[in-house]
Design a protein around this motif. Structure first.
Motif, PDB file in Angstrom:
ATOM      1  N   GLY A 133       4.685  14.079  -7.183  1.00  0.00           N
ATOM      2  CA  GLY A 133       5.167  13.058  -6.527  1.00  0.00           C
ATOM      3  C   GLY A 133       6.589  13.427  -5.342  1.00  0.00           C
ATOM      4  N   ALA A 166       4.464   5.624  -3.455  1.00  0.00           N
ATOM      5  CA  ALA A 166       5.059   7.050  -3.297  1.00  0.00           C
ATOM      6  C   ALA A 166       5.161   7.253  -1.676  1.00  0.00           C
ATOM      7  CB  ALA A 166       3.806   7.830  -4.239  1.00  0.00           C
ATOM      8  N   LYS A 336       4.829   5.967  -7.329  1.00  0.00           N
ATOM      9  CA  LYS A 336       3.861   7.140  -7.386  1.00  0.00           C
ATOM     10  C   LYS A 336       2.728   6.317  -9.183  1.00  0.00           C
ATOM     11  CE  LYS A 336       1.657  10.968  -6.763  1.00  0.00           C
ATOM     12  NZ  LYS A 336       0.656  11.353  -5.397  1.00  0.00           N
TER      13      LYS A 336
END
Ligand code: NAP
Length: 354
Positions: A133, A166, A336
């Motif tokens: 991420g 994300a 995410k």
């Protein structure tokens, strides 16, 4: 060894359905010199996978997945058998053989557009999944667009689309941290509140409004200087209409077109490029690998200080991966989307924070 892997069952004809994907048992090959066997722990669920489920992909992009073959994507796991001294048993690694429980990975193997080679990870006190991420591909993509392509400064008025996702949430907060005025757009009133209240953006709107062009004009009456495009289509047209002369666009993705069955019409106002002397650069994160240390330093610092917030939606078990992918493409995620594999049950947590 037999292990489960996610395969394409049928090519989607329009929006992805969970039944387009299936889990198949495959026999893993023995390790050759330089290979490692990885037990995957985290799978990254990314929109780009949807492009590769089509029968054809755009020229220059990664090839389509054949029906019946395993999908691949970014993942983090533990080395459980090794024929490569650089990657011993027990090491935590990231690689590009996700969407499966176990993977045989070659240390010198191929990558996804320059990113996703076998890489050792030392998360220290940080959550290991952050290396998919904010400290991995999502962070690098946001950093590449905001810093490498747009060079955002305090003089900028930046619009980020799909800003609750994300990449978008990181791009918007990074632009803000670099002093710009930032507008975010997303697909629901809850997400608009998230952008304004939780992420502290200067302005936010729901793109399901009467006119995206007017919504941007309302947020930035004197125009925007930069646009981080995750969506394409009507969002890109709205950006062109609202750009100040000399404005810049970083084209990161075009998710509005990924499941269309016919090519989307281009923006009707392309002459704005000429009229206003605009610039648009498309980019892939893999071309900005050299910025990874800078990205991890800057975004890592903001995460530690709390200046940047990062949310996750975590699904559990490989069986849940098709639902995770459909939910992400439908906008059910904030931040995410991940699948965690080291828990036996198949269940869904919503908005789980690390
Ligand atoms: N260039 C690169 O190297 C690179 C790397 C990674 C990702 N990307 C691109 O970056 C973008 C974001 O990726 P991500 O991983 O961060 O995914 P994400 O934003 O976490 O998830 C996708 C989001 O897209 C939004 N969306 C879906 N359909 C849409 C539509 N028709 N119009 C507007 N918004 C729509 C949804 O949010 P809403 O609820 O707001 O609709 C959904 O949550 C994608 O375009 C992806 O392809 C590019």
């Amino acid at each position: 060894m037999i292990s489960n892997t996610l395969c394409l069952a049928t090519r989607p004809d329009g929006p992805l359905r969970t039944e387009d994907l299936t889990i198949v048992e495959v026999e893993l090959p023995p390790l050759a010199r330089g290979d490692v066997l990885v037990r995957n722990r985290w799978l990254s669920i990314d929109p780009s996978i949807r492009i590769r489920l089509n029968a054809e992909t755009p020229d220059g992009y990664l090839p389509p997945f054949p029906v019946g073959e395993p999908l691949s994507g970014l993942a983090i796991g533990t080395v459980i058998e090794s024929a490569d001294p650089e990657h011993p048993v027990g090491q935590l690694v990231s690689h590009m053989h996700g969407y499966r429980e176990h993977a045989v990975v070659a240390a010198e193997g191929s990558t996804l557009g320059g990113y996703g080679g076998l890489t050792a990870i030392d998360p220290g006190e940080l959550p290991e999944q952050w290396f998919l991420g904010p400290l991995g591909s999502s962070g690098l993509t946001a950093y590449a667009g905001i810093v490498g392509v747009l060079g955002v400064s305090p003089d900028d008025i930046v619009w980020v689309s799909a800003a609750a996702g994300a990449v978008g949430s990181l791009a918007a907060q990074l632009a803000k941290a670099r002093g710009a005025r930032v507008i975010g757009s997303a697909g629901s009133p809850t997400k608009v509140r998230y952008l304004s209240v939780e992420l502290g953006l200067d302005s936010a709107f729901d793109y399901h409004c009467e006119s995206i062009t007017r919504a941007v004009a309302h947020a930035a009456p004197d125009g925007i200087t930069a646009y981080f495009d995750n969506v394409g289509g009507d969002h890109l047209a709205a950006a062109l209409g609202n750009m100040r002369p000399g404005g810049r666009i970083a084209m990161c993705g075009a998710i509005s077109g990924y499941d269309l069955t016919a090519p989307a019409p281009g923006p009707a106002n392309l002459f704005q490029f000429v009229a206003k002397g605009l610039r648009m650069d498309g980019f892939r994160a893999g071309s900005f690998n050299h910025l990874m240390p800078d990205m991890q330093r800057e975004i890592g610092g903001y995460l530690r200080s709390g200046r940047i917030r990062f949310d996750e939606r975590v699904f559990h078990g490989l069986d849940a991966a098709p639902a995770a992918m459909v939910a992400m493409l439908n906008g059910e995620n904030t931040g995410k989307t991940l699948v965690r594999l080291d828990t036996p049950e198949t269940s869904i947590d919503t908005d789980e924070r690390p």
